[in-house]
Design a protein around this motif. Structure first.
Motif, PDB file in Angstrom:
ATOM      1  N   TYR A   1       0.822  -1.208   0.000  1.00 29.13           N
ATOM      2  CA  TYR A   1       0.000   0.000   0.000  1.00 29.13           C
ATOM      3  C   TYR A   1       0.863   1.268   0.000  1.00 29.13           C
ATOM      4  O   TYR A   1       0.557   2.236  -0.713  1.00 29.13           O
ATOM      5  N   PHE A   2       1.923   1.284   0.792  1.00 26.86           N
ATOM      6  CA  PHE A   2       2.780   2.465   0.845  1.00 26.86           C
ATOM      7  C   PHE A   2       3.358   2.788  -0.532  1.00 26.86           C
ATOM      8  O   PHE A   2       3.450   3.947  -0.919  1.00 26.86           O
ATOM      9  N   SER A   3       3.781   1.750  -1.273  1.00 24.60           N
ATOM     10  CA  SER A   3       4.385   1.980  -2.590  1.00 24.60           C
ATOM     11  C   SER A   3       3.377   2.503  -3.599  1.00 24.60           C
ATOM     12  O   SER A   3       3.762   2.960  -4.667  1.00 24.60           O
ATOM     13  N   ARG A   4       2.118   2.472  -3.257  1.00 24.30           N
ATOM     14  CA  ARG A   4       1.067   2.978  -4.133  1.00 24.30           C
ATOM     15  C   ARG A   4       0.407   4.238  -3.577  1.00 24.30           C
ATOM     16  O   ARG A   4      -0.679   4.608  -3.990  1.00 24.30           O
ATOM     17  N   GLY A   5       1.082   4.874  -2.632  1.00 29.67           N
ATOM     18  CA  GLY A   5       0.640   6.182  -2.158  1.00 29.67           C
ATOM     19  C   GLY A   5      -0.314   6.171  -0.982  1.00 29.67           C
ATOM     20  O   GLY A   5      -0.733   7.242  -0.531  1.00 29.67           O
ATOM     21  N   TYR A   6      -0.652   5.030  -0.450  1.00 27.67           N
ATOM     22  CA  TYR A   6      -1.586   4.957   0.673  1.00 27.67           C
ATOM     23  C   TYR A   6      -0.777   4.987   1.974  1.00 27.67           C
ATOM     24  O   TYR A   6      -0.556   3.973   2.630  1.00 27.67           O
ATOM     25  N   VAL A   7      -0.355   6.200   2.353  1.00 28.53           N
ATOM     26  CA  VAL A   7       0.577   6.361   3.458  1.00 28.53           C
ATOM     27  C   VAL A   7      -0.100   6.185   4.808  1.00 28.53           C
ATOM     28  O   VAL A   7       0.592   6.047   5.836  1.00 28.53           O
TER      29      VAL A   7
ATOM     30  N   ASN B   1      -7.891  -7.255   9.036  1.00 24.63           N
ATOM     31  CA  ASN B   1      -8.677  -6.037   9.153  1.00 24.63           C
ATOM     32  C   ASN B   1      -7.771  -4.853   8.817  1.00 24.63           C
ATOM     33  O   ASN B   1      -6.761  -4.631   9.507  1.00 24.63           O
ATOM     34  N   VAL B   2      -8.112  -4.126   7.756  1.00 23.07           N
ATOM     35  CA  VAL B   2      -7.231  -3.072   7.259  1.00 23.07           C
ATOM     36  C   VAL B   2      -7.975  -1.750   7.166  1.00 23.07           C
ATOM     37  O   VAL B   2      -9.205  -1.715   7.071  1.00 23.07           O
ATOM     38  N   GLU B   3      -7.193  -0.672   7.180  1.00 25.93           N
ATOM     39  CA  GLU B   3      -7.676   0.674   6.891  1.00 25.93           C
ATOM     40  C   GLU B   3      -6.793   1.239   5.789  1.00 25.93           C
ATOM     41  O   GLU B   3      -5.592   1.437   5.993  1.00 25.93           O
ATOM     42  N   GLU B   4      -7.367   1.451   4.603  1.00 24.82           N
ATOM     43  CA  GLU B   4      -6.569   1.859   3.453  1.00 24.82           C
ATOM     44  C   GLU B   4      -6.198   3.331   3.476  1.00 24.82           C
ATOM     45  O   GLU B   4      -5.078   3.704   3.135  1.00 24.82           O
ATOM     46  N   GLY B   5      -7.125   4.187   3.840  1.00 23.88           N
ATOM     47  CA  GLY B   5      -6.866   5.617   3.768  1.00 23.88           C
ATOM     48  C   GLY B   5      -6.941   6.130   2.342  1.00 23.88           C
ATOM     49  O   GLY B   5      -7.416   5.448   1.421  1.00 23.88           O
TER      50      GLY B   5
END
Length: 794
Positions: A260-266, A289-293
């Motif tokens: 996710y970080f590498s795709r901008g979801y910091v 259980n995730v939170e994408e932002g």
């Protein structure tokens, strides 16, 4: 000590002394409850009844009975009771507890006899030997490293208990959570015992389902492809990553975050991982259980500094990041390394680059300021390497861009550690820095654990174009511990026999300069041609970097080619066969640019190749051969669909004489799907009485092919590794130096092919099934509607 079911652990004995056997523990815990062999408590009748507990004792003599190995003075020191000392009953109990706590005795009794205190002890036996029963999945050597009990040491029930738990944990790491371990002792003479761990391994506990909660951008199937853990399916007997391992789940959480970080979801985070054991205790259901932002992009990019000797504008121009692109920490890290390397090139030591990020919530951008500051003046005192029994020190040292006495750069040390791990020579590699002899120096410690780097394999292969083949291969990637690669291949197919030896020195003269040598012999007995060939080739080459993603290879090639067993006369190939064995001597180069080497864009990649070969340095042929290739790949629809496009071509120009069929381009097969390897292009067709007598593929001096394809999921469970694809190929091969009245298709004429593909990541390697249909072709083209390549080693 109790567990979730209650009860005490006991060691079982196989002889006449019996101990109560405990219940079976859950989830791979120790199944037999190990009970201490201690007889706790003072001897009945040796201490007066309750009203006399305040009584005091004074002993003129302390008598020790029952000790065989343990010195009397040692027992007295544990007791702590001196001759003539007045002690209470409570102090006697404390003495008993101290002797018992020493862990040396199975039984302890304290008995006052007038003015004499008798201390009776029964020593723990010594361990004669340790054995394991029932272990098939884990080798005895592996289990021996997990336990603390040792032969010829004193047996301790508590230690045996911990050993049984450690063995059960080892099985749990292998996915066998139902494994149970029963420690058993067998009495021997001379107060010795054999310690036996009875193991019931149980079955694998597989992951029946992996699910996600909270993901909106990426589907469950896409996220499952990221994880190292896989869920069980029809191929559960072959897939080894579908067993439940707690450590692997933790690793998957980090992998998911990096994705996710590498795709901008910091702001992405994994809030919880729920694991539920099936009622039958044979499978797990795992839910992330995730939170994408929100996805962030790069905002303003600047380079700043307060240092007078640093030109911020010059460093800003060296940045390789564009405003508006999807934010990725890897891009930031790459640019930091780029600026620090530029500072070193300019002689600016101890320059550190600090990324300062400003978050803009309104437009979802991140402004990045690359601030160049002066770091502490610390130097590398020395680099210590341990654990490399085979690999030479210099192979590891050349992965460092710094040497003793150079300024210390923590980022460069981390990158060096990654390069050491990437060698593939070590199962584990740890690089740490510690303070040196002075505060302004550091010592870099490198600890490695070597692993096998050679392989000898025998196997088989099948191709729709080459038939069955037997393969023998020897490969050594760390030859003589020098980091060199050596490979020997022998392949005996129905239509091709190949013998090759390849050698590579990746760091010639200690520099980033690779030397490769190739010597090969190949015979062909082609079913798609009316002639056979024999080819001998010798080719050394040098490869070195010319840019961040660019490589240049220069090479020399000496090649001998002979055409034989052609049965017709009066044809172009008959004339070429009559020339006999011809030698060519050529110099050439190949430039390649691959931005996948930097790994900055996880969704896309570009590969560019351009090469030329100049023959005429001796030999029988003089020509210039030029080839070019461009390939691009990207992912769309949240990485569900992968698009690829390829454009390639070549040109052969003989400056003296004319080319032969073995020199020209033969197109088909993998280059252009839907046709046999020589399925399109110029042909010589001769008919007699209306029947085709000669139909020879001649190849061409020029070719061009464009290919596009899409790969996408088919809706099948991810663990099957099966995906679908569509492709479209268009291309042509043309131009001959010599023609005759029977030559056809010498001009530029495009062929068009469409098809579907099935991709299968099987246990024997990636397979591809192509089903194709030519939309436009010539009458004598050799079409191939199905193609499969499968290779396996055993």
């Amino acid at each position: 000590m109790t567990n979730q079911m209650g009860g005490r652990r006991r060691v079982r004995s196989r002889d006449s002394i019996s101990f109560r056997k405990g219940q079976t523990a859950a989830r791979g815990r120790v199944s037999g409850w190990i009970a201490p062999l201690l007889v706790a408590g003072l001897s009945l009748g040796t201490i007066p009844a309750a009203p006399a507990w305040a009584q005091s004792y004074s002993f003129n003599t302390v008598q020790i009975d029952g000790n065989q190995r343990i010195e009397t003075a040692t027992i007295l020191s544990y007791a702590g009771i001196s001759r003539g000392q007045t002690v209470s009953a409570a102090e006697l109990n404390d003495a008993y507890q101290r002797i018992l706590a020493s862990g040396l005795f199975e039984e302890v009794r304290l008995e006052p006899r007038g003015n004499t205190l008798v201390i009776s002890v029964t020593e723990f036996p010594t361990i004669n030997q340790i054995s394991f029963e029932g272990n098939r999945r884990l080798k005895t050597e592996v289990l021996e490293t997990a336990i603390q009990s040792q032969s010829r040491r004193v047996f301790n029930p508590a230690t045996a208990e911990r050993d049984a738990a450690a063995i059960a944990d080892a099985y749990a790491q292998a996915g066998r959570l139902a494994a149970t371990v029963n420690p058993t002792i067998i009495r021997r003479s001379d107060n010795r015992v054999d310690l036996v761990f009875e193991i019931f391994e149980g079955g694998l506990v597989e992951i029946e389902r992996i699910g996600f909660v909270g993901n909106r951008v990426f589907s469950d199937s896409r996220l499952r492809r990221v994880l190292e853990t896989k869920q069980a399916g029809l191929l559960r007997a072959l897939i080894q990553r579908d067993t439940f391992v707690a450590d692997r789940i933790e690793f998957d959480k980090q992998v998911l975050q990096d994705f996710y970080f590498s795709r901008g979801y910091v702001d992405f985070r994994t809030t919880a991982v729920n694991t539920q054991l099936a009622r039958e205790r044979d499978g797990f259901f795992v839910t992330f259980n995730v939170e994408e932002g929100q996805q962030f992009r790069f905002g303003a990019i600047t380079a700043t500094t307060d240092l007078p000797d640093v030109n911020a504008d010059e460093f800003g121009a060296a940045l390789n990041v564009r405003e508006g692109g999807v934010y990725s920490p890897m891009i930031v890290e790459d640019n930091i390394a780029r600026l620090e390397r530029l500072a070193i090139q300019k002689g600016l030591n101890f320059i550190r680059v600090e990324p300062r990020i400003v978050r803009n919530e309104r437009d979802l951008t991140l402004d990045v300021e690359f601030a160049m500051v002066r770091g502490p003046r610390i130097f590398v005192e020395r680099i210590d390497i341990e654990g490399n029994a085979t690999t030479l020190d210099r192979v590891i040292r050349r992965q460092f861009r710094v040497a003793e006495g150079d300024p210390f750069n923590p980022r460069e040390i981390r990158e060096s550690a990654e390069r050491i791990r990437a060698l593939g020579f070590f199962s584990d590699a740890r690089v740490n820095a510690r303070e040196g002899t002075t505060p302004d120096q550091v010592i870099v410690d490198v600890e490695v654990e070597e692993q096998p780097t050679g392989s000898l394999s025998f196997g088989g292969a099948y191709g729709t174009n080459g038939g069955f083949a037997l393969i023998a291969s020897f490969s050594e990637t760390n030859f003589l511990g020098r980091g060199q690669r050596l490979q020997l291949d022998v392949s005996g197919a129905e239509e091709n026999q190949t013998y090759e030896i390849r050698f590579t020195e990746p760091a010639l003269l200690g520099r980033d300069l690779a030397l490769d040598l190739e010597l090969g012999y190949r015979e062909t007995n082609n079913s798609f041609a009316d002639y056979d060939t024999s080819i001998i080739r010798f080719s050394p080459g040098l490869t070195f970097p010319v840019s961040a993603g660019g490589r240049l290879r220069t090479f020399y090639k000496a090649e001998s080619v002979e055409i034989s067993n052609y049965e017709f006369t009066g044809t172009l190939i008959a004339d070429e066969e009559a020339q006999g064995q011809l030698w060519s001597s050529a110099l050439g180069y190949t430039y390649s640019y691959d931005n996948r080497r930097s790994g900055l864009n996880p969704d896309a990649g570009v590969l560019l190749q351009f090469g030329q070969e100049f023959a005429g340095l001796g030999g029988d042929s003089t020509y210039v051969k030029t080839t070019a290739r461009a390939q691009a790949q990207t992912s769309i629809l949240n990485d569900e669909v992968t698009l690829r496009a390829t454009l390639e071509g070549g040109m052969l120009n003989f400056t003296s004489g004319s080319s032969r069929v073995t020199d020209r381009f033969l197109i088909g097969g993998s280059i252009m799907r839907g046709f046999t390897p020589d399925g399109i292009g110029p042909r010589e067709v001769r008919t007699t009485g209306g029947a085709v007598e000669v139909n020879d593929a001649l190849g061409g001096n020029m070719y061009a092919v464009a290919k596009i394809e899409a790969e996408f999921p088919l809706g099948l469970p991810e663990e099957y590794g099966i995906r679908g694809g569509l492709f479209y190929d268009v291309g042509s091969v043309w131009d001959l130096d010599l023609t005759n009245a029977n030559t056809i298709y010498d001009d530029f004429s495009l062929r068009h092919v469409v098809g579907v593909s099935i991709f299968w990541d099987s246990v024997i390697g990636p397979l591809r099934f192509n089903f194709s249909k030519a939309l436009e072709k010539e009458d004598f083209d050799d079409e191939q509607t199905f193609n499969l390549t499968i290779s396996t080693r055993f």
